[in-house]
Design a protein around this motif. Structure first.
Motif, PDB file in Angstrom:
ATOM      1  N   GLU A   1       0.836  -1.199   0.000  1.00 39.58           N
ATOM      2  CA  GLU A   1       0.000   0.000   0.000  1.00 39.58           C
ATOM      3  C   GLU A   1       0.869   1.247   0.000  1.00 39.58           C
ATOM      4  OE1 GLU A   1      -3.773   1.845   2.435  1.00 39.58           O
ATOM      5  OE2 GLU A   1      -3.502  -0.301   2.254  1.00 39.58           O
ATOM      6  N   SER A   2       2.013   1.170   0.666  1.00 36.43           N
ATOM      7  CA  SER A   2       2.944   2.295   0.680  1.00 36.43           C
ATOM      8  C   SER A   2       3.468   2.585  -0.730  1.00 36.43           C
ATOM      9  CB  SER A   2       4.123   1.976   1.604  1.00 36.43           C
ATOM     10  OG  SER A   2       5.102   2.993   1.534  1.00 36.43           O
ATOM     11  N   PHE A   3       3.719   1.521  -1.504  1.00 32.62           N
ATOM     12  CA  PHE A   3       4.169   1.677  -2.887  1.00 32.62           C
ATOM     13  C   PHE A   3       3.092   2.375  -3.718  1.00 32.62           C
ATOM     14  CE2 PHE A   3       3.816  -0.031  -7.211  1.00 32.62           C
ATOM     15  CZ  PHE A   3       5.028   0.374  -7.752  1.00 32.62           C
ATOM     16  N   ILE A   4       1.841   1.947  -3.544  1.00 32.27           N
ATOM     17  CA  ILE A   4       0.722   2.539  -4.293  1.00 32.27           C
ATOM     18  C   ILE A   4       0.609   4.030  -3.983  1.00 32.27           C
ATOM     19  CG2 ILE A   4      -1.792   2.526  -4.594  1.00 32.27           C
ATOM     20  CD1 ILE A   4      -1.675  -0.512  -3.955  1.00 32.27           C
ATOM     21  N   GLN A   5       0.701   4.372  -2.698  1.00 28.86           N
ATOM     22  CA  GLN A   5       0.607   5.780  -2.311  1.00 28.86           C
ATOM     23  C   GLN A   5       1.785   6.587  -2.873  1.00 28.86           C
ATOM     24  OE1 GLN A   5      -1.761   7.457  -0.716  1.00 28.86           O
ATOM     25  NE2 GLN A   5      -3.083   5.667  -0.424  1.00 28.86           N
ATOM     26  N   SER A   6       2.959   5.937  -2.910  1.00 28.33           N
ATOM     27  CA  SER A   6       4.157   6.608  -3.413  1.00 28.33           C
ATOM     28  C   SER A   6       4.016   6.979  -4.882  1.00 28.33           C
ATOM     29  CB  SER A   6       5.384   5.711  -3.203  1.00 28.33           C
ATOM     30  OG  SER A   6       6.538   6.309  -3.746  1.00 28.33           O
ATOM     31  N   ILE A   7       3.618   5.995  -5.717  1.00 31.16           N
ATOM     32  CA  ILE A   7       3.499   6.308  -7.145  1.00 31.16           C
ATOM     33  C   ILE A   7       2.331   7.260  -7.398  1.00 31.16           C
ATOM     34  CG2 ILE A   7       4.615   4.187  -7.916  1.00 31.16           C
ATOM     35  CD1 ILE A   7       1.829   3.110  -8.661  1.00 31.16           C
ATOM     36  N   TYR A   8       1.290   7.154  -6.571  1.00 34.56           N
ATOM     37  CA  TYR A   8       0.138   8.054  -6.709  1.00 34.56           C
ATOM     38  C   TYR A   8       0.577   9.513  -6.558  1.00 34.56           C
ATOM     39  CZ  TYR A   8      -4.128  10.562  -5.389  1.00 34.56           C
ATOM     40  OH  TYR A   8      -5.149  11.483  -5.310  1.00 34.56           O
ATOM     41  N   HIS A   9       1.325   9.812  -5.499  1.00 35.81           N
ATOM     42  CA  HIS A   9       1.748  11.190  -5.243  1.00 35.81           C
ATOM     43  C   HIS A   9       2.787  11.656  -6.271  1.00 35.81           C
ATOM     44  CE1 HIS A   9      -0.575  11.785  -1.627  1.00 35.81           C
ATOM     45  NE2 HIS A   9      -0.129  10.640  -1.126  1.00 35.81           N
ATOM     46  N   LYS A  10       3.635  10.738  -6.740  1.00 38.57           N
ATOM     47  CA  LYS A  10       4.628  11.119  -7.753  1.00 38.57           C
ATOM     48  C   LYS A  10       3.946  11.445  -9.084  1.00 38.57           C
ATOM     49  CE  LYS A  10       8.467   8.499  -5.745  1.00 38.57           C
ATOM     50  NZ  LYS A  10       9.326   7.297  -5.864  1.00 38.57           N
ATOM     51  N   ILE A  11       2.907  10.697  -9.426  1.00 37.39           N
ATOM     52  CA  ILE A  11       2.165  10.983 -10.654  1.00 37.39           C
ATOM     53  C   ILE A  11       1.465  12.343 -10.540  1.00 37.39           C
ATOM     54  CG2 ILE A  11       0.208  10.258 -12.095  1.00 37.39           C
ATOM     55  CD1 ILE A  11       0.924   7.350 -11.352  1.00 37.39           C
ATOM     56  N   LYS A  12       0.884  12.598  -9.360  1.00 40.13           N
ATOM     57  CA  LYS A  12       0.237  13.889  -9.119  1.00 40.13           C
ATOM     58  C   LYS A  12       1.249  15.032  -9.217  1.00 40.13           C
ATOM     59  CE  LYS A  12      -4.219  13.579  -7.709  1.00 40.13           C
ATOM     60  NZ  LYS A  12      -5.290  14.474  -8.188  1.00 40.13           N
ATOM     61  N   ASP A  13       2.421  14.832  -8.607  1.00 44.97           N
ATOM     62  CA  ASP A  13       3.456  15.869  -8.609  1.00 44.97           C
ATOM     63  C   ASP A  13       3.977  16.139 -10.019  1.00 44.97           C
ATOM     64  OD1 ASP A  13       3.194  16.057  -5.896  1.00 44.97           O
ATOM     65  OD2 ASP A  13       4.938  14.820  -5.424  1.00 44.97           O
ATOM     66  N   ALA A  14       3.829  15.147 -10.897  1.00 44.64           N
ATOM     67  CA  ALA A  14       4.286  15.312 -12.284  1.00 44.64           C
ATOM     68  C   ALA A  14       3.278  16.114 -13.105  1.00 44.64           C
ATOM     69  CB  ALA A  14       4.518  13.953 -12.923  1.00 44.64           C
ATOM     70  N   GLY A  15       2.182  16.549 -12.472  1.00 46.57           N
ATOM     71  CA  GLY A  15       1.192  17.355 -13.163  1.00 46.57           C
ATOM     72  C   GLY A  15       0.159  16.547 -13.922  1.00 46.57           C
ATOM     73  N   ILE A  16       0.109  15.249 -13.639  1.00 51.70           N
ATOM     74  CA  ILE A  16      -0.875  14.380 -14.297  1.00 51.70           C
ATOM     75  C   ILE A  16      -2.035  14.178 -13.328  1.00 51.70           C
ATOM     76  CG2 ILE A  16      -1.282  12.099 -15.323  1.00 51.70           C
ATOM     77  CD1 ILE A  16       1.776  11.991 -15.823  1.00 51.70           C
ATOM     78  N   ASP A  17      -3.227  14.588 -13.723  1.00 52.59           N
ATOM     79  CA  ASP A  17      -4.360  14.459 -12.807  1.00 52.59           C
ATOM     80  C   ASP A  17      -5.472  13.566 -13.338  1.00 52.59           C
ATOM     81  OD1 ASP A  17      -5.199  16.094 -14.819  1.00 52.59           O
ATOM     82  OD2 ASP A  17      -5.784  17.778 -13.533  1.00 52.59           O
TER      83      ASP A  17
END
Length: 526
Positions: A241-257
């Motif tokens: 679950e930590s991995f899922i949250q990690s990639i989720y926030h990195k995708i958001k930070d990349a400007g992809i919504d």
């Protein structure tokens, strides 16, 4: 359509096979029927059939030798169906050794070959699916086995195969399949959306691969242009679950919504990864109830049941009333409340879509009743997106469409009301100018505009200085003059065009208002 050829040295057998089935109906194009290996081999080299049906014993070359020759010289991965009059184990054993999957005894009946053809089509379809998928950082054989496990193809013991690239301890540990689906705005055109998918796909793949390298064991899969899959292993469930949250926030930070992440159940051992895959795919189906940029866990939706309320017409009527009476802010608040209600109750997407369709058609009826031009309204507010049943819209996308539609509808209805407040005479005059060529009467106008015939006649006389009939005849004659400019227009046709069924009447009124006949007028002025 799959391509198939038949090779047998007995013409009677070939004739029987040709009429055995309607091959095209079963999805197969027959390239040829050959009674010698040489001609059959030439067709195989040139046409590259998907399926070869061959006799096992022929004079020039046996069917088994033919198969070995094809594999050695071309490397074609063609499905082979062996026909034999010999049911001995030795022939079947030899056939299996050269990769033959299907072995039928003569005579062949439709109930024998139809299941074989269906199986071939299923295998071919799965192969095509797998060809489109890529697993990064894994050799071809291991990747094929991993995909086989996910898609339910038999590929042996996946744990033993993957021991070459992963420690056995991890193979027996916790595994999870995660899916990332990229999206684009429904207002984007096709080319722009494809460009967005490509750019976002590259970035998300890079994020996942970099995150895996940091501290996780797993693989990234490219399922299609819009979908990535991740197979990940971790000793403790919370770390997945930590991995899922990690990639989720990195995708958001990349400007992809515009994306969704779904996570299947955590399974024990890589051999059961298909269970997690199936659960992740099922969870992704619930993205329609989520905002873009959401994570959907299978454990959260596995017990959810879609609701199918029978009738939402009351809420649609209430929304239409608000459009007529309330401001844009109140309308938006009401739609937001409806969307929250749909999400919380897990209302079927088909029902949500149907509710919006009802809104559209009821609103078009209102426009028509108010005398508005529906086609003009729809030019600026296309509704084709609702008719495209192949496109799966999320509730967020339906909400965006509905808000835009309601704002446009409110503005259009306001313009219609303003027009309604204009002089009744102007409306009546416009109607006459549009319909002068018909047999319109004062009675028809009074009925159409809800006015007493006497009052309507008085108003007409006051505004135009003419009674209704005189106004109508003058209007027709002016239109006739326009048409007299056309050199090829016949006078009797012009009379019909402007509403005179009898040419005599046309001649009478033209002479009354212009002092000459239509022909004399044309000759003098045109």
């Amino acid at each position: 359509m799959y391509k198939i050829i038949f090779i047998d040295d007995e013409p009677m057998v070939l004739e029987g096979l040709e009429i055995l089935l309607d091959w095209e109906q079963h999805g197969f194009e027959v390239l040829g029927m050959y009674n010698n290996v040489e001609d059959g081999l030439e067709c195989i080299m040139n046409e590259k059939p998907d399926v070869i049906v061959t006799d096992i014993r022929m004079p020039e070359m046996s069917g088994l030798e033919l198969i070995e020759h094809i594999k050695e010289s071309t490397g074609q991965d063609t499905e082979i169906i062996i026909l034999s009059g010999y049911g001995t184990f030795s022939y079947a054993q030899r056939a299996l050794k050269v990769g033959v999957r299907y072995y039928l005894l003569k005579p062949v009946f439709d109930e024998d070959i139809i299941p074989v053809l269906e199986d071939i089509k299923k295998r071919h379809h799965k192969k095509k699916q797998l060809e489109k998928i890529c697993i990064f950082d894994m050799d071809d054989f291991a990747a094929e086995c991993m995909l086989g496990a996910i898609y339910g193809l038999e590929n042996g013991d996946l744990e033993k195969i993957l021991e070459r690239v992963i420690d056995k301890e991890h193979l027996l540990g916790n595994w999870c399949y995660i899916q990332i689906a990229l999206g684009a705005d429904i207002t984007e055109d096709h080319m722009a959306a494809e460009d967005i998918f490509e750019k976002h796909n590259v970035k998300v793949k890079e994020i996942i691969q970099n995150t895996l390298v940091e501290e996780y064991i797993g693989f990234v899969m490219q399922l299609d242009a819009k979908t990535l899959g991740v197979i990940i292993s971790m000793e403790e469930e919370y770390l997945i679950e930590s991995f899922i949250q990690s990639i989720y926030h990195k995708i958001k930070d990349a400007g992809i919504d515009k994306f969704y992440i779904s996570a299947g159940s955590i399974v024990s051992g890589i051999n059961t990864i298909k269970v997690s895959y199936d659960h992740a795919v099922l969870a992704m189906n619930y993205k329609v109830f989520k905002e873009s940029g959401s994570i959907i866990y299978y454990k959260e939706v596995q017990k959810k049941v879609l609701n199918h309320p029978v009738d939402n017409i009351e809420s649609i009527h209430h929304l239409l009333k608000m459009i007529e009476e309330s401001d844009d802010c109140d309308i938006e608040k009401h739609i937001n409340r409806l969307v929250v209600d749909f999400r919380e109750k897990f209302v079927s997407l088909d029902i949500v879509r149907l509710s919006v369709v009802q809104l559209v058609y009821l609103s078009l009826s209102i426009i028509q009743q108010m005398g508005g031009d529906i086609s003009h309204f729809l030019q600026n507010e296309p509704i084709s997106i609702l008719n495209d049943t192949k496109k799966v819209l999320t509730i967020s996308e339906i909400k965006t469409f509905t808000l835009r539609y309601c704002h446009h509808l409110k503005a259009f209805l306001n313009r219609l009301r303003i027009k309604k407040k204009q002089s009744r005479y102007t409306e009546i005059e416009d109607y006459i100018k549009e319909n002068y060529w018909r047999h319109i009467t004062i009675k028809e106008l009074s009925s159409l505009f809800y006015m007493h015939p006497v009052y309507l006649g008085q108003m007409f006389k006051k505004q135009s200085g003419l009674n209704f009939n005189e106004y109508l005849h003058r209007l027709r004659i002016e239109e006739a003059i326009k048409q007299l400019k056309w050199p090829n227009a016949k006078l009797n046709k012009i009379a019909e065009n402007i509403g005179y069924r009898q040419y005599y009447n046309f001649l009478k009124y033209f002479k009354k208002y212009k002092g000459m006949t239509p022909k004399e007028y044309r000759d003098k002025y045109f």
